[in-house]
Design an enzyme around this catalytic site. Sequence first.
Site, PDB file in Angstrom:
ATOM      1  N   PHE A 138       0.833  -1.093  -0.201  1.00 41.55           N
ATOM      2  CA  PHE A 138       0.175   0.047  -0.169  1.00 41.55           C
ATOM      3  C   PHE A 138       0.932   1.218  -0.110  1.00 41.55           C
ATOM      4  O   PHE A 138       0.635   2.236   0.577  1.00 41.55           O
ATOM      5  CB  PHE A 138      -0.845   0.066   1.250  1.00 41.55           C
ATOM      6  CG  PHE A 138      -2.158  -0.930   1.237  1.00 41.55           C
ATOM      7  CD1 PHE A 138      -2.372  -1.616   0.137  1.00 41.55           C
ATOM      8  CD2 PHE A 138      -2.797  -0.967   2.225  1.00 41.55           C
ATOM      9  CE1 PHE A 138      -3.408  -2.447   0.079  1.00 41.55           C
ATOM     10  CE2 PHE A 138      -3.926  -1.994   2.255  1.00 41.55           C
ATOM     11  CZ  PHE A 138      -4.439  -2.653   0.916  1.00 41.55           C
ATOM     12  N   ASN A 181      -9.893   2.827  -4.234  1.00 38.64           N
ATOM     13  CA  ASN A 181      -9.788   1.889  -3.677  1.00 38.64           C
ATOM     14  C   ASN A 181      -9.163   2.086  -2.292  1.00 38.64           C
ATOM     15  O   ASN A 181      -8.022   2.863  -2.427  1.00 38.64           O
ATOM     16  CB  ASN A 181      -8.693   0.829  -4.403  1.00 38.64           C
ATOM     17  CG  ASN A 181      -8.606  -0.685  -3.972  1.00 38.64           C
ATOM     18  OD1 ASN A 181      -8.183  -0.836  -2.641  1.00 38.64           O
ATOM     19  ND2 ASN A 181      -9.140  -1.421  -4.196  1.00 38.64           N
ATOM     20  N   ASN A 199     -10.796  -2.427   0.550  1.00 38.49           N
ATOM     21  CA  ASN A 199      -9.707  -3.488   0.222  1.00 38.49           C
ATOM     22  C   ASN A 199      -9.252  -4.011   1.450  1.00 38.49           C
ATOM     23  O   ASN A 199      -8.566  -3.574   2.393  1.00 38.49           O
ATOM     24  CB  ASN A 199      -8.704  -2.795  -0.455  1.00 38.49           C
ATOM     25  CG  ASN A 199      -7.605  -3.818  -0.925  1.00 38.49           C
ATOM     26  OD1 ASN A 199      -7.702  -5.140  -0.516  1.00 38.49           O
ATOM     27  ND2 ASN A 199      -6.570  -3.529  -1.621  1.00 38.49           N
ATOM     28  N   THR A 243      -0.493  -6.466   3.965  1.00 38.44           N
ATOM     29  CA  THR A 243      -0.349  -5.750   4.953  1.00 38.44           C
ATOM     30  C   THR A 243      -0.830  -6.755   6.086  1.00 38.44           C
ATOM     31  O   THR A 243      -1.820  -7.574   5.945  1.00 38.44           O
ATOM     32  CB  THR A 243      -1.465  -4.680   4.859  1.00 38.44           C
ATOM     33  OG1 THR A 243      -1.185  -3.689   3.816  1.00 38.44           O
ATOM     34  CG2 THR A 243      -1.760  -3.954   6.072  1.00 38.44           C
ATOM     35  N   ASN A 269      -8.560 -10.519  -5.426  1.00 40.28           N
ATOM     36  CA  ASN A 269      -7.331  -9.737  -5.229  1.00 40.28           C
ATOM     37  C   ASN A 269      -6.287 -10.728  -5.703  1.00 40.28           C
ATOM     38  O   ASN A 269      -6.757 -11.711  -6.264  1.00 40.28           O
ATOM     39  CB  ASN A 269      -6.872  -9.342  -3.709  1.00 40.28           C
ATOM     40  CG  ASN A 269      -6.173  -8.234  -3.618  1.00 40.28           C
ATOM     41  OD1 ASN A 269      -5.122  -7.860  -4.262  1.00 40.28           O
ATOM     42  ND2 ASN A 269      -6.521  -7.313  -2.739  1.00 40.28           N
ATOM     43  N   SER A 298      -2.454  -7.094 -15.007  1.00 42.32           N
ATOM     44  CA  SER A 298      -1.188  -7.562 -15.162  1.00 42.32           C
ATOM     45  C   SER A 298      -1.043  -7.773 -16.873  1.00 42.32           C
ATOM     46  O   SER A 298       0.057  -7.905 -17.143  1.00 42.32           O
ATOM     47  CB  SER A 298      -1.183  -9.003 -14.370  1.00 42.32           C
ATOM     48  OG  SER A 298      -0.923  -8.789 -12.949  1.00 42.32           O
TER      49      SER A 298
END
Length: 366
Positions: free
Chosen positions: A113, A137, A168, A174, A240, A313
């Site tokens: 993040f 987000n 999120n 995290t 995710n 991606s």
Amino acid sequence: MALTTLALPLLRLLPAERAHELTIRALKTGLAPSRPPIDDPALATRLWQLNFPNPIGLAAGFDKNAEVPDAMLRWGVGFTEIGTVTPRPQAGNPLPRLFRLAEDQAVINRMGFNNEGLGIVAARLTARARKGIVGANLGKNRDAADATADYCRGVATLAPLADYLVINISSPNTPGLRDLQRRSEVGALIHAVVEARDAVRLDRAPPILLKIAPDLTRQEIDDIAEVALQSKIDGIIVSNTTVARPATLRSANAPEPGGLSGKPLFEPSTAVLAEIYRRTQGRIPLVGVGGVSSGEDAYAKIRAGASLVQLYSALVYQGPALIARIKRDLLVCLKRDGFSHVAEAVGSGAGRVVSGADRLGARDGA
């Protein structure tokens, strides 16, 4: 992500994060079309009182600090999502933290993040002309003592500025964040952020979506579906990145810690998407993300239950020309199976796990 086919091999000579920084800089200096293309009406999607010109969006993670949302909209996505943004600026994890897995058409990140914080992001969103759909987000700071307070602060700050908001709770980078997906946590969190949004008292309250992981157990999927149906959540993003490492990975970077995205994520994320669609009986709009690299992939997400689809991606390897190809090929898929509009295909294949030959199969029960 590369801007042109010519730039792709040049950017790949650079470390992944440096290439990304240069791409953002190029977009900021005007290296984008002057206006978005006109989309076929068969792709137009209306959700949450928002009119999406097409259902293909850019996922969070690319434009963390809301530097280039309008540039990306001009490349032809139907919507884009900035962030993840936390209340206070955050440096993220140590370098290196972004890795290409070229042999697998995949990426591993452990960014953590990293972002410039709500104040700067809010200022940039305030300055834009609000032409095109931009979501935000939201995350919590790594050292936050009260995760709910961080999310509520993000909601209160960006509700007037974003077309939708994403909570999120599924990044693997995290510590402790994914624990918020537990039934005992997620219901209270949803209640709190909805209250924070409603307290802003806007003419149009932005919808709030929950972004979940692909690594959930069946019980966790059941719990999230049940909580979602009982709460005032407006949608779910599935999914995710994954902490799993399929045995098929060939890249030397495969053992790197972090979240895996790209082609290897397609099958597991689509299976979870279909399961969430079934468990919620199609009553909650879903956004499908994970491994989308073609029009047929986007179509498979839609058949599994997604009203909207996101990618990121695949742009690393195919560049922005992929966006137009996906939309063109999605139209071919719809016509092939007898659908006159993309909304008709939503959930048409969710009765079974979408994998392998199912991705190209004819519509079910039509």
